[in-house]
Scaffold this motif. Structure first.
Motif, mmCIF file in Angstrom:
data_model
loop_
_atom_site.group_PDB
_atom_site.id
_atom_site.type_symbol
_atom_site.label_atom_id
_atom_site.label_comp_id
_atom_site.label_asym_id
_atom_site.label_seq_id
_atom_site.Cartn_x
_atom_site.Cartn_y
_atom_site.Cartn_z
ATOM 1 N N MET A 1 0.835 -1.191 0.000
ATOM 2 C CA MET A 1 0.000 0.000 0.000
ATOM 3 C C MET A 1 0.867 1.237 0.000
ATOM 4 S SD MET A 1 -1.248 0.124 3.941
ATOM 5 C CE MET A 1 -1.991 1.727 3.755
ATOM 6 N N GLN A 2 0.278 2.315 -0.379
ATOM 7 C CA GLN A 2 0.956 3.599 -0.283
ATOM 8 C C GLN A 2 0.514 4.208 1.029
ATOM 9 O OE1 GLN A 2 3.220 5.208 -1.378
ATOM 10 N NE2 GLN A 2 2.866 7.358 -1.653
ATOM 11 N N SER A 144 9.432 -5.364 -2.378
ATOM 12 C CA SER A 144 8.359 -5.853 -3.247
ATOM 13 C C SER A 144 7.956 -4.737 -4.204
ATOM 14 C CB SER A 144 7.158 -6.324 -2.421
ATOM 15 O OG SER A 144 6.653 -5.284 -1.617
ATOM 16 N N HIS A 145 8.000 -3.506 -3.702
ATOM 17 C CA HIS A 145 7.713 -2.327 -4.524
ATOM 18 C C HIS A 145 8.154 -1.107 -3.737
ATOM 19 C CE1 HIS A 145 4.288 -2.745 -1.861
ATOM 20 N NE2 HIS A 145 3.879 -1.527 -2.164
ATOM 21 N N PHE A 146 7.994 0.066 -4.318
ATOM 22 C CA PHE A 146 8.636 1.250 -3.743
ATOM 23 C C PHE A 146 7.690 2.171 -2.971
ATOM 24 C CE2 PHE A 146 12.464 1.345 -6.898
ATOM 25 C CZ PHE A 146 12.947 0.182 -6.328
ATOM 26 N N SER A 148 6.153 3.853 0.350
ATOM 27 C CA SER A 148 6.971 4.258 1.500
ATOM 28 C C SER A 148 6.921 3.287 2.672
ATOM 29 C CB SER A 148 6.539 5.650 1.972
ATOM 30 O OG SER A 148 5.173 5.614 2.326
ATOM 31 N N ASP A 149 5.858 2.468 2.760
ATOM 32 C CA ASP A 149 5.752 1.533 3.882
ATOM 33 C C ASP A 149 6.548 0.248 3.631
ATOM 34 O OD1 ASP A 149 3.741 1.204 1.871
ATOM 35 O OD2 ASP A 149 2.652 -0.182 3.155
ATOM 36 N N HIS A 150 7.285 0.200 2.526
ATOM 37 C CA HIS A 150 8.076 -1.005 2.208
ATOM 38 C C HIS A 150 9.565 -0.722 2.068
ATOM 39 C CE1 HIS A 150 4.587 -3.666 1.378
ATOM 40 N NE2 HIS A 150 4.006 -2.484 1.281
ATOM 41 N N ILE A 151 9.937 0.549 2.013
ATOM 42 C CA ILE A 151 11.336 0.868 1.673
ATOM 43 C C ILE A 151 12.066 1.637 2.770
ATOM 44 C CG2 ILE A 151 10.905 0.846 -0.817
ATOM 45 C CD1 ILE A 151 10.714 3.883 -0.781
ATOM 46 N N GLY A 249 4.017 -9.950 -1.376
ATOM 47 C CA GLY A 249 4.013 -8.485 -1.266
ATOM 48 C C GLY A 249 2.618 -7.913 -1.124
ATOM 49 N N ASP A 250 2.335 -6.869 -1.890
ATOM 50 C CA ASP A 250 1.048 -6.173 -1.803
ATOM 51 C C ASP A 250 0.064 -6.595 -2.895
ATOM 52 O OD1 ASP A 250 1.881 -4.846 0.421
ATOM 53 O OD2 ASP A 250 1.472 -2.829 -0.341
ATOM 54 N N LEU A 251 0.246 -7.798 -3.415
ATOM 55 C CA LEU A 251 -0.745 -8.301 -4.367
ATOM 56 C C LEU A 251 -2.107 -8.382 -3.670
ATOM 57 C CD1 LEU A 251 -0.064 -9.095 -7.223
ATOM 58 C CD2 LEU A 251 -0.097 -11.482 -6.535
ATOM 59 N N ALA A 295 2.373 -9.190 2.429
ATOM 60 C CA ALA A 295 3.140 -8.183 3.173
ATOM 61 C C ALA A 295 2.424 -7.656 4.412
ATOM 62 C CB ALA A 295 3.500 -7.026 2.246
ATOM 63 N N HIS A 296 1.125 -7.400 4.305
ATOM 64 C CA HIS A 296 0.440 -6.708 5.405
ATOM 65 C C HIS A 296 -0.408 -7.620 6.285
ATOM 66 C CE1 HIS A 296 1.786 -2.786 4.174
ATOM 67 N NE2 HIS A 296 1.354 -2.983 2.946
ATOM 68 N N PHE A 297 -0.367 -8.932 6.036
ATOM 69 C CA PHE A 297 -1.170 -9.833 6.874
ATOM 70 C C PHE A 297 -0.487 -9.993 8.231
ATOM 71 C CE2 PHE A 297 -3.397 -12.579 3.347
ATOM 72 C CZ PHE A 297 -3.792 -11.415 2.708
#
Ligand SMILES: [Zn+2]
Length: 320
Positions: A1-2, A144-146, A148-151, A249-251, A295-297
């Motif tokens: 998520m963003q 997983s992607h860029f 802000s909550d992942h990097i 990831g955030d799929l 990612a968020h589970f």
């Protein structure tokens, strides 16, 4: 998520506080749950930063939200009916083989938001220590992607500069993702700000390798292209001694999207691409012996996608 300031309304916040006070309830701490899983010679560990509910109507605008009540298995780990909030956990993932340590994602980092209603925060650095990983032991870092909550933990502050957090790691960045977010940064879009803090300093330090598509890291660990949530989104696939897992990831942001992959999630850059990616993933991984980590589970986190009588697909956690 963003991570665009997910804030509950004052009414929701009060309701949560009042309910907690009345019943002595506290949000379940991730510390109460398992944090490491083994697949053959590969271990997956999670390093938690925080959990917090996010308003369901904002995450899935226009969706028939009564579906949350029709799927009571989502409570208490994935949905909080009191505040109608989807519970998101923010965390990093460590994939370890006898030969290497891969670190995927990494929360908000030093820019972690100040307390949100219902938030359970932990010390990422303490949890990293508990997972028995020193920053210099990380061989590969990827995101997983860029968003802000992942990097966030890609870099750390060093005086007035940002420097790579994982001092001896090669960072494996997807080329498409770099180009997409560099463009956003150049255009002054909000999501470009975190690119400048958490991606660009890594590239400038000369420790990033750009990858295209999949990348086999050996020992049963493969970086897997899973575009959909963002154009260069990736997961990690594990296949060791016949034991399989996928970090996707955030799929999926919530297991409700396993029941309703057709829902639009506000965080996808392109709603059609997001939907297509979820459907493709579900076709591939339903009723097969592959453990899924999204990612968020939070809560028990690990689970499998199974179909029930009538074909409805649900997420079954490995432990209740
Ligand atoms: Zn996310």
């Amino acid at each position: 998520m963003q991570a665009s300031a997910p804030v509950l309304s004052r009414r929701h916040a009060l309701a949560l506080g009042a309910a907690g006070f009345a019943f002595g309830l506290k949000p379940a701490r991730a510390a109460d749950y398992q944090r490491s899983w083994t697949f053959g010679d590969v271990t997956v560990s999670r390093v938690v930063e925080m959990s917090a509910p996010y308003p369901a109507d904002k995450a899935f605008p226009g969706a028939a939200l009564e579906a949350f009540d029709e799927n009571p298995w989502l409570v208490p780990h994935f949905y909080d009916p009191k505040v109608k909030g989807v519970i998101f956990t923010y965390q990093a993932w460590i994939v370890r083989t006898p030969k290497m340590v891969l670190l995927m994602d990494g929360g908000f980092g030093e820019a972690m938001p100040k307390e949100r209603p219902g938030m359970t925060a932990e010390s990422f650095l303490d949890n990293l220590k508990a997972a028995k990983v020193a920053p210099d032991q990380v061989n590969y870092a990827m995101n997983s992607h860029f968003h802000s909550d992942h990097i966030g933990w890609n870099t750390r502050r060093d005086g007035d500069k940002r420097v790579p957090m994982w001092g001896k790691a090669r960072y494996l960045f997807d080329r498409t993702e770099v180009e997409f977010f560099a463009k956003a940064a150049a255009a002054g879009q909000p999501m470009g700000a975190s690119f400048n803090v958490s991606i660009k300093p890594v590239i400038d330090a000369g420790v990033a390798d750009l990858i295209d598509g999949d990348r086999d890291l050996g020992d049963g660990v493969r970086i897997l292209a899973l575009p959909g949530h963002t154009p260069g989104h990736h997961g990690v696939a594990i296949d060791s001694k016949g034991k399989r897992a996928v970090l996707c990831g955030d799929l999926f942001h919530s297991p409700i999207e396993i029941v309703h992959p057709e829902w639009d999630v506000v965080f996808d850059y392109d709603k059609n691409e997001g939907r297509k990616a979820r459907n493709k993933f579900l076709d591939q991984y339903t009723d097969v012996d592959v453990t899924i980590f999204a990612a968020h589970f939070g809560g028990p986190t690990a689970g499998k996608i199974v179909s029930e009588k009538g074909g409805k697909r649900v997420f079954k956690t490995l432990v209740p």
